[in-house]
Design an enzyme around this catalytic site. Structure first.
Site, short mmCIF file in Angstrom:
data_model
loop_
_atom_site.label_atom_id
_atom_site.label_comp_id
_atom_site.label_asym_id
_atom_site.label_seq_id
_atom_site.Cartn_x
_atom_site.Cartn_y
_atom_site.Cartn_z
N ASN A 10 0.74 -4.07 2.36
CA ASN A 10 1.14 -3.04 1.40
C ASN A 10 0.27 -1.81 1.66
OD1 ASN A 10 1.67 -1.43 -0.79
ND2 ASN A 10 0.78 -2.85 -2.31
N TRP A 11 0.87 -0.81 2.27
CA TRP A 11 0.09 0.37 2.66
C TRP A 11 -0.17 1.31 1.48
CZ3 TRP A 11 0.83 2.80 8.16
CH2 TRP A 11 0.50 1.85 9.13
N LYS A 12 0.51 1.06 0.35
CA LYS A 12 0.35 1.93 -0.82
C LYS A 12 0.56 3.40 -0.41
CE LYS A 12 -2.54 -1.61 -2.79
NZ LYS A 12 -3.61 -1.98 -3.72
N HIS A 95 4.45 -4.31 -8.74
CA HIS A 95 3.03 -4.28 -8.37
C HIS A 95 2.22 -3.78 -9.56
CE1 HIS A 95 -0.71 -3.10 -6.46
NE2 HIS A 95 -0.38 -3.92 -5.49
N GLU A 97 -0.08 -1.75 -9.83
CA GLU A 97 -0.27 -0.30 -9.89
C GLU A 97 0.97 0.39 -10.46
OE1 GLU A 97 -1.58 0.08 -5.83
OE2 GLU A 97 -3.44 -0.96 -6.38
N GLU A 163 -1.24 -11.61 -7.87
CA GLU A 163 -2.31 -10.66 -7.56
C GLU A 163 -3.12 -10.40 -8.83
OE1 GLU A 163 -1.27 -8.11 -3.90
OE2 GLU A 163 -0.41 -7.14 -5.63
N GLY A 169 -8.34 -4.37 -4.56
CA GLY A 169 -9.18 -3.26 -4.13
C GLY A 169 -10.64 -3.39 -4.52
N SER A 208 -7.76 -8.23 -2.37
CA SER A 208 -8.95 -8.29 -1.52
C SER A 208 -8.90 -9.37 -0.45
CB SER A 208 -10.21 -8.43 -2.38
OG SER A 208 -10.40 -7.27 -3.17
N GLY A 229 -3.51 -5.38 0.97
CA GLY A 229 -3.56 -3.94 0.78
C GLY A 229 -4.43 -3.28 1.83
N GLY A 230 -5.67 -2.96 1.44
CA GLY A 230 -6.58 -2.20 2.30
C GLY A 230 -6.70 -2.73 3.72
P1 PGA Z 1 -6.07 -5.07 -1.66
O1 PGA Z 1 -4.63 -4.78 -2.33
O2 PGA Z 1 -5.83 -6.05 -0.55
O3 PGA Z 1 -6.52 -3.73 -1.16
O4 PGA Z 1 -6.95 -5.65 -2.74
C1 PGA Z 1 -3.70 -5.81 -2.50
C2 PGA Z 1 -2.47 -5.29 -3.19
O5 PGA Z 1 -2.61 -4.47 -4.12
O6 PGA Z 1 -1.35 -5.67 -2.86
#
Ligand code: PGA
Length: 246
Positions: A10-12, A95, A97, A163, A169, A208, A229-230
Site C-alpha cells: 500500500n503506497w498510500k 483502511h 486512514e 491492521e 507506521g 509495521s 505500507g512503508g
Molecule cells: P505500515 O502501513 O506498514 O507503514 O505500518 C501498513 C498499512 O497502513 O497498510
C-alpha cells in the site's frame, strides 16, 4: 485448507511517475515466486501507468479506495469501474486512514466493497482497533463490530486485512500470540457468516511489517499474507518480505 498467500504493498500518498522504476525492480525480483500473489497499490494517478507496465508480470495492481457509485456528481472521487478501466485488479477499502481522516463508517466501507464486487475488482477490506480500544480490552469487540458492519453479504469473495491502528507506521507490532488470537477470531466470524467458503478467504496482517519481523508474523496461523505500507515503497525492503513465501 491451503490458501495462496498475498503480499500487497500500500503506497498510500507516495509516488510520482518516475516511481515506475521501483515497480520494475519489484517485478524483476518476483518473477520466479510462483507460490505467492504480489500486488502493488499505488496512488490513483499512477494506476494506469503501473497497470500497463506490470502487464504480463507476476505483480497485480490495486487501488487504495473507491466511491460506492458507478458514476455521478462526486467531485474528486473515483468509481470502482474507473479503477478497473485503468487496469486495477483490486481495491483496498476501509483502511484506517480512510476511516479516521475521512470519517468512513462501516456502512460506507461495505458499500465500497459492494462496488468492488459489482465492477469485478477484488476488495481488500481493512479492520483493526486503536491503542485505546485495545488497552480497554475491547479489541475483539471493535473488530467484531467492524466485520459485522463492513463485510458484504453473499460470497466471501474478498480478502480481509487486520491492521491494528497502533501498529500502522509506528514500528510496533502485536506479538505473534496476539496476531494468532485475532486472526483466529476473524476466521471464526467469517465461518459463522459465510460457512465453508470462509476457509478460502485470505486474512492479511498489516501494520509495521518489515523485512526483520515478517517471517515471524507470516508464520502465524490464519495469516495468509501481509498488507505492507512503508516497507513496500522500496523494492529492497519489499522483496525480502515477499521472498518469505518464495
Ligand atoms: P505500515 O502501513 O506498514 O507503514 O505500518 C501498513 C498499512 O497502513 O497498510
Amino acid at each position: 485448507m491451503a490458501r495462496r498467500p498475498l503480499v500487497a504493498g500500500n503506497w498510500k500518498m507516495n509516488g510520482l511517475s518516475a516511481s515506475v522504476a521501483e515497480l520494475q525492480k519489484i517485478m524483476a525480483g518476483t518473477q520466479h515466486f510462483a507460490n505467492v500473489d504480489v500486488m502493488v497499490c499505488p496512488p490513483a494517478t499512477l494506476l494506469a501507468g503501473f497497470a500497463a507496465a506490470a502487464r504480463g508480470s507476476r505483480v497485480a495492481i490495486g487501488a487504495q479506495d473507491c466511491h460506492p457509485c458507478p458514476a455521478g456528481a462526486y467531485t474528486g472521487d473515483i468509481a470502482a469501474e474507473m479503477l478497473k478501466d485503468a487496469g486495477a485488479q483490486a481495491v483496498i477499502v476501509g483502511h484506517s486512514e480512510r476511516r479516521h481522516y475521512h470519517g468512513e463508517t462501516d456502512a460506507m466501507v461495505r458499500d465500497k466493497a459492494l462496488a468492488a464486487r459489482r465492477s469485478g475488482l477484488a476488495a481488500i477490506i481493512c479492520v483493526g482497533e486503536t491503542q485505546a480500544e485495545r488497552d480497554a480490552g475491547h479489541a475483539r469487540a471493535v473488530v467484531r463490530a467492524q466485520l459485522e458492519g463492513s463485510l458484504p453479504d453473499g460470497a466471501a469473495d474478498f480478502a480481509l486485512a487486520y491492521e491494528p491502528v497502533w501498529a500502522i507506521g509506528s514500528g510496533v507490532t502485536p506479538t505473534p500470540h496476539d496476531v494468532a488470537d485475532m486472526h483466529g477470531f476473524i476466521r471464526q466470524m467469517l465461518s459463522a457468516r459465510y460457512g465453508d467458503a470462509a476457509q478460502r478467504t485470505r486474512i492479511l496482517y498489516g501494520g509495521s511489517v518489515k523485512p526483520n519481523n515478517a517471517a515471524e508474523l507470516l508464520a502465524v496461523d490464519n495469516v495468509d499474507g501481509a498488507l505492507v505500507g512503508g516497507a513496500s515503497l522500496k523494492a529492497e525492503e519489499f522483496l525480502p518480505i515477499v521472498r518469505i513465501y518464495g
